[in-house]
Design an enzyme around this catalytic site. Structure first.
Site, mmCIF file in Angstrom:
data_model
loop_
_atom_site.group_PDB
_atom_site.id
_atom_site.type_symbol
_atom_site.label_atom_id
_atom_site.label_comp_id
_atom_site.label_asym_id
_atom_site.label_seq_id
_atom_site.Cartn_x
_atom_site.Cartn_y
_atom_site.Cartn_z
ATOM 1 N N THR A 123 0.785 -1.038 0.018
ATOM 2 C CA THR A 123 0.274 -0.033 -0.609
ATOM 3 C C THR A 123 1.127 0.934 -0.347
ATOM 4 O OG1 THR A 123 -1.420 -1.094 0.964
ATOM 5 C CG2 THR A 123 -2.047 0.988 1.102
ATOM 6 N N LYS A 146 -7.565 -9.398 4.051
ATOM 7 C CA LYS A 146 -8.183 -9.387 4.808
ATOM 8 C C LYS A 146 -7.117 -10.363 6.356
ATOM 9 C CE LYS A 146 -12.364 -10.271 4.333
ATOM 10 N NZ LYS A 146 -12.758 -10.443 3.067
ATOM 11 N N GLU A 147 -6.510 -9.893 6.771
ATOM 12 C CA GLU A 147 -5.795 -10.755 7.590
ATOM 13 C C GLU A 147 -7.045 -12.281 8.453
ATOM 14 O OE1 GLU A 147 -2.833 -9.215 10.637
ATOM 15 O OE2 GLU A 147 -1.836 -8.083 8.640
ATOM 16 N N LYS A 183 -7.303 2.037 -2.992
ATOM 17 C CA LYS A 183 -6.519 1.046 -1.721
ATOM 18 C C LYS A 183 -6.553 2.082 -0.574
ATOM 19 C CE LYS A 183 -4.895 -1.479 0.934
ATOM 20 N NZ LYS A 183 -5.758 -2.990 1.798
ATOM 21 N N TYR A 237 -19.413 -2.084 14.260
ATOM 22 C CA TYR A 237 -19.257 -2.416 14.829
ATOM 23 C C TYR A 237 -19.102 -1.690 16.631
ATOM 24 C CZ TYR A 237 -21.312 -6.926 14.225
ATOM 25 O OH TYR A 237 -22.211 -7.822 13.545
ATOM 26 N N CYS A 288 -2.977 -2.228 8.632
ATOM 27 C CA CYS A 288 -3.664 -1.525 7.605
ATOM 28 C C CYS A 288 -4.389 -0.288 8.161
ATOM 29 C CB CYS A 288 -4.265 -2.629 6.677
ATOM 30 S SG CYS A 288 -2.853 -3.716 6.077
HETATM 31 N N1 LIG Z 1 -0.814 -7.480 5.927
HETATM 32 C C1 LIG Z 1 -2.150 -7.052 5.680
HETATM 33 O O1 LIG Z 1 -3.418 -7.405 6.153
HETATM 34 C C2 LIG Z 1 -2.801 -6.158 4.350
HETATM 35 C C3 LIG Z 1 -3.382 -6.204 3.565
HETATM 36 C C4 LIG Z 1 -3.439 -5.196 2.373
HETATM 37 C C5 LIG Z 1 -2.238 -4.638 2.142
HETATM 38 N N2 LIG Z 1 -1.531 -4.974 2.859
HETATM 39 C C6 LIG Z 1 0.062 -3.948 2.310
HETATM 40 O O2 LIG Z 1 1.072 -4.654 1.766
HETATM 41 C C7 LIG Z 1 2.377 -4.759 2.478
HETATM 42 C C8 LIG Z 1 2.940 -5.660 3.405
HETATM 43 O O3 LIG Z 1 2.584 -6.077 4.375
HETATM 44 P P1 LIG Z 1 2.677 -6.795 5.520
HETATM 45 O O4 LIG Z 1 0.937 -7.413 6.816
HETATM 46 O O5 LIG Z 1 2.370 -8.156 4.253
HETATM 47 O O6 LIG Z 1 4.186 -7.053 5.905
HETATM 48 P P2 LIG Z 1 5.116 -7.726 6.657
HETATM 49 O O7 LIG Z 1 5.898 -6.750 7.551
HETATM 50 O O8 LIG Z 1 3.786 -8.760 7.227
HETATM 51 O O9 LIG Z 1 5.783 -8.167 5.361
HETATM 52 C C9 LIG Z 1 6.451 -7.513 4.895
HETATM 53 C C10 LIG Z 1 8.356 -8.772 4.573
HETATM 54 O O10 LIG Z 1 8.610 -7.629 3.945
HETATM 55 C C11 LIG Z 1 10.619 -7.992 3.727
HETATM 56 N N3 LIG Z 1 11.172 -7.108 3.643
HETATM 57 C C12 LIG Z 1 11.004 -5.732 4.143
HETATM 58 N N4 LIG Z 1 12.342 -5.230 2.868
HETATM 59 C C13 LIG Z 1 12.551 -5.903 2.220
HETATM 60 C C14 LIG Z 1 13.501 -5.691 1.498
HETATM 61 N N5 LIG Z 1 14.455 -4.814 0.514
HETATM 62 N N6 LIG Z 1 13.492 -6.945 0.144
HETATM 63 C C15 LIG Z 1 12.718 -8.143 0.888
HETATM 64 N N7 LIG Z 1 12.582 -7.981 1.483
HETATM 65 C C16 LIG Z 1 12.527 -7.131 2.430
HETATM 66 C C17 LIG Z 1 9.921 -8.461 5.521
HETATM 67 O O11 LIG Z 1 11.125 -8.731 5.994
HETATM 68 C C18 LIG Z 1 8.597 -8.754 5.674
HETATM 69 O O12 LIG Z 1 8.903 -9.935 5.727
HETATM 70 C C19 LIG Z 1 2.353 -2.816 2.931
HETATM 71 O O13 LIG Z 1 2.071 -1.785 1.911
HETATM 72 C C20 LIG Z 1 0.348 -3.166 4.070
HETATM 73 O O14 LIG Z 1 0.589 -2.754 3.878
HETATM 74 C C21 LIG Z 1 -0.651 -5.318 3.844
#
Ligand SMILES: NC(=O)c1ccc[n+]([C@@H]2O[C@H](COP(=O)([O-])OP(=O)(O)OC[C@H]3O[C@@H](n4cnc5c(N)ncnc54)[C@H](O)[C@@H]3O)[C@@H](O)[C@H]2O)c1
EC number: 1.1.1.22
Length: 460
Positions: A121, A157-158, A210, A257, A266
């Site tokens: 995002t 969604k997680e 997003k 809710y 997020c």
């Molecule tokens: N978690 C959610 O529910 C969700 C849903 C939709 C969108 N997003 C978006 O997706 C993105 C990722 O979210 P997430 O929750 O998966 O994050 P996260 O922190 O769980 O995972 C990110 C991963 O990227 C790795 N990383 C960081 N820099 C790196 C690099 N230079 N090279 C290789 N790996 C690298 C980290 O070690 C980590 O394992 C964010 O922008 C978030 O806003 C998250």
């Protein structure tokens, strides 16, 4: 297709696994070597229902691999998805450090034409940042490769991520190039067999879509929390209001809710990032600021109610509280911006002790709030309640819906229940013998005499 996923967290790991499940050949890359080593041993570092089985099956088929090596993984890939974290910076903006660093690594190691897809995002304009960073790295090497940057925000969604990824409501693609949209259509074709859900738009609109989705969801929650405060003032019931409002087909029941505030990786960060982005453009996003302010306030509401309740009983210092639920929502071990952590910090500061229980988030929680003299991790709900002055429900895990109140009442010191997620009926709790305090509803006291003694102020 040969696909590289950069960043193997909640989004990258689920996306990579689901892409492999659909027949693509996927390499998941992460700079966290410990994570990669765990994944190579079949250990999944996050809790996500259904992920383990799917991952193991695709690893066994040879379609899913894990690495921390950029040069190796970029050799074979035609498309790479950026799924790195974009946390909130100190000023509220989206921290693009990992996006830049991964883009520089792509430029430093790519060895052929590549389609770069930004799934993280990111604020509008980030695709250009990626484009520029990759190009600079290529120029430094003195090599010429063709590449394009496409936006493809993620909506999973997680807790339901595998299902969301395999059967997305929609897939948003931001690109102005026909060749890039054709590649994206090919990648997502196996996900669209039932019916087409792919939306192609310009890059900035995709990036904003997003944020707009998360802002809309956050707005509904903050609005309900605001109304819950008003309900308390007049003795109304926010759950009844929710039913009345949700039954309007233009509104619907989802995300209405009231509770102890939204958390997670997020909603809070994306609302803040858009406020900051708008500020940078000289635009005062007043409504977004209110969504955020109401939520920040809401995270302290349960503590306020506890403080008020125990005021005449010597205050919170020296008391012990069972906290049920630590993750920011059920079905995940994610603690980022969890309301429970805010409450625990406040209770410890006030001199209270806490007995904590969560069905899956305790290993992660122990890192955030280490066990100690006043912090105890319990093996289940009953053990958490043992000797406590009150129970506080902070995450609505399904297993908490039917707590064994008979057993609970034998171990609790005092029959007091603070419900941060409005999971129970005040009347029933009162009948069981609890003083029951929830959000946006009248408090229910087991002993009517107590009502005058310990009436809690109604404003959050
Ligand atoms: N978690 C959610 O529910 C969700 C849903 C939709 C969108 N997003 C978006 O997706 C993105 C990722 O979210 P997430 O929750 O998966 O994050 P996260 O922190 O769980 O995972 C990110 C991963 O990227 C790795 N990383 C960081 N820099 C790196 C690099 N230079 N090279 C290789 N790996 C690298 C980290 O070690 C980590 O394992 C964010 O922008 C978030 O806003 C998250």
């Amino acid at each position: 297709m040969e696909i590289l996923i950069i960043g193997t967290g909640y989004v990258g790991l689920v996306t990579g696994t689901c892409m492999a499940e659909m027949g693509h050949h996927v390499i998941c890359l992460d700079i966290n070597e410990e994570k990669v080593a765990q994944l190579n041993q079949g250990i999944i570092p996050i809790y996500e229902p259904g992920l383990h089985e799917l991952l193991m099956r695709n690893v066994a088929s040879g379609r899913l691999k894990f690495t921390s090596s950029y040069p190796q993984s970029l050799t074979d890939s035609k498309v790479c998805f950026l799924c790195v974290d974009t946390p909130v910076a100190a000023d509220g903006s989206a921290n693009l450090h990992q996006i830049r660093s991964a883009s520089a690594a792509i430029g430093a190691h790519m060895s052929g034409d590549l389609l770069i897809v930004v799934k993280s995002t990111v604020p509008p304009g980030t695709a250009s940042v990626v484009q520029k960073t990759v190009q600079e790295a290529l120029d430094e090497r003195g090599v010429l490769y063709g590449f394009d940057v496409v936006s493809n925000p993620e909506f999973l969604k997680e807790g339901n991520a595998v299902n969301d990824c395999l059967k997305p409501d929609r897939v948003v693609i931001g690109t102005n190039r026909a060749e890039s949209s054709e590649i994206m259509k090919e990648i997502y074709a196996p996900f669209m067999l039932n019916h087409e859900r792919l939306m192609i738009m310009d890059v900035a609109s995709a990036e904003i879509t997003k944020y707009a989705s998360n802002i809309m969801l956050a707005a509904r929650i903050s609005l309900m929390n605001e109304l819950a405060g008003i309900c308390e003032k007049v003795g109304a019931n926010i759950d009844k209001v929710r039913l009345g409002v949700g039954s309007d087909s233009r509104i619907g029941y989802q995300f209405l809710y009231a509770g102890a505030g939204y958390g997670g990786s997020c909603l809070p960060k994306d609302v803040k990032a858009m406020i900051s982005f708008a500020n940078g453009l000289g635009y005062n996003a007043e409504m977004l600021q209110s969504i955020n302010r109401v939520n920040e306030r809401q995270k302290h509401v349960i503590f306020g109610k506890m403080k008020a309740y125990f005021e005449k009983a010597g205050g919170l210092a020296g008391k012990t509280f069972a906290i049920l639920g630590l993750s920011f929502k059920p079905d995940t071990d994610d603690l980022r911006e969890a309301s429970a952590l805010v409450l625990i910090e406040e209770l410890l500061k006030a001199g209270a002790s806490v007995r904590l229980f969560d069905p899956v988030a305790m290993p992660a929680a122990k890192k955030a709030v280490p066990p100690g003299e006043r912090v105890f991790y319990a093996k289940d709900e009953i053990s958490a309640a043992d000797g406590c002055d009150a129970i506080v429900l902070m995450t609505e895990w399904k297993q908490f819906r039917f707590l064994d109140f008979e057993k609970v009442s034998t171990v609790l010191k005092k029959m007091v229940f603070f419900d941060g997620r409005n999971q129970y009926s005040p009347d029933k709790m009162q009948k069981i013998g609890f003083d029951y305090i929830s959000i946006g509803k009248k408090n229910a006291y087991a002993d009517s005499l107590k009502k005058t003694e310990t009436q809690i102020p109604v404003t959050p």
